[in-house]
Design an enzyme around this catalytic site. Sequence first.
Site, PDB file in Angstrom:
ATOM      1  N   CYS A  98      -5.768   4.569  52.458  1.00  0.00           N
ATOM      2  CA  CYS A  98      -6.578   5.628  51.863  1.00  0.00           C
ATOM      3  C   CYS A  98      -6.081   5.956  50.452  1.00  0.00           C
ATOM      4  O   CYS A  98      -5.407   5.137  49.810  1.00  0.00           O
ATOM      5  CB  CYS A  98      -6.645   6.874  52.744  1.00  0.00           C
ATOM      6  N   ASP A 135      -4.010  14.930  56.285  1.00  0.00           N
ATOM      7  CA  ASP A 135      -4.999  16.015  56.220  1.00  0.00           C
ATOM      8  C   ASP A 135      -4.556  17.186  57.063  1.00  0.00           C
ATOM      9  O   ASP A 135      -4.914  18.331  56.803  1.00  0.00           O
ATOM     10  CB  ASP A 135      -6.363  15.520  56.694  1.00  0.00           C
TER      11      ASP A 135
END
Length: 320
Positions: free
Chosen positions: A125, A194
Site C-alpha cells: 500500500c 489504519d
Amino acid sequence: MFVTETAEKIKSMEIRGAGRIAREAAEALRRHAEEILQGDLVSFRREMEGAAHTLIATRPTAVSLPNAVHMVMSGLEQAVTLEDARKGVIKRAEQFIQSSLHAVENIAQFGARHIRDGDTLLTHCNSEAALGCIIAAHRSGKEIEVFATEVRPRNQGHITIRTLNDAGIKTHFIVDSAVRTFINEVDLVIVGADAVTVNGAVVNKIGTSQVAHTAHEARVNVLVAAETYKFAPRTIFGELIQIEERGGNEVLADEIARTLPYVTVRNPAFDVTPAEYIDLIVTEAGALPPQMAYIIIRDYLGWGIEEFHKTFEINTRHEE
Ligand code: RUB
C-alpha cells in the site's frame, strides 16, 4: 461547505491514507469553526457536531479519523462563550495537525534504526509513516532496496513507487500475488496501519495479512509504523473495527459484471493481521511489541476508557 468538500474527497479517496485523512478532517473542523458567523453557543455546538458526524461517516475503518475528530471536539461542552468554543476548536485542530506531522517525523527516525545497511525491504500500500522510515534510512546513507506491491484494486503502489523513485531508492514493483515468490529476497516488511486493536492486531490495506503471513512463514520480521492516534480505544470494550467494503466496480468494470449474472464481486478495502505475525509497532512514543497495545491506549487515548466508564456507571444505575 468546506466540510462537505473534505468529506467527499475522503469518500472518493482523493484524500486517503489514515494520517492524512485525520489531518484533513481536523483542518475541515478548524475552517468550519472559523466560518460559522451566525448564531449562539448552542447552535455553534450543534453545527460542529453535525460537521464531526459528516466527517466520521465518510470511511469507517481508519480509527485515526474518529480519534482526530474527538481530540478537536473535546472541550466544546465546557466552553462558556461562543468565542471560547470557536478558539478552542481552532487551537485543538492546529495542535492535532502539528502533533501528527511530528509523529510521522519521529516514527521515520525510530523506524529507520531498524533498517540495516544492505537491507531489502517490502512495503504494501501507500503509507506515509512506513515510507518515512524507508526514506529516513536511505537519507542516513544506508544502501537499501524496496519491493513495492501494486495494491489492487486502487493501485496505491503506483504512488509508493513514485515516492521511492523520487527519493532515489532502488525499487522493484511487483503484483500483489508475487509476494511469496520474492519473500526470501526480503529482510524486513514495513507497512502502515489504519487501526491497531487492544490485542495488537493491525488493520491495514487488504492483502497486508497475506504479506505478514508469508513473512512469518519465511521468518522475515514485520514492522508496523503507526502513530498513537491509530490505536482504537473502544476495542478494549469489545467494539470491533468495521472493515470497509467498497463498490465492486473498483475490481470489475460494470459492463463486464453485467454479462456475469452469477458473479458477485467482494471488495473489502482492509484486513486484519493478528499480533503473532507482527514483530514491532513503531509509534512516535517509541517501538513496542504488538502485545503492548493496551499501554498506548491507556496512556495516550485514555479518554476512550473514561467515557466508557461514565456510560457504564449510568447503565448500572439504570439496572438497580
Ligand atoms: C491506506 C492504507 C495505509 C494506512 C496507513 O488505505 O491502508 O497503509 O492508511 O497510511 P487507503 P499512513 O488508500 O484505502 O486509504 O501511514 O499514510 O497513515
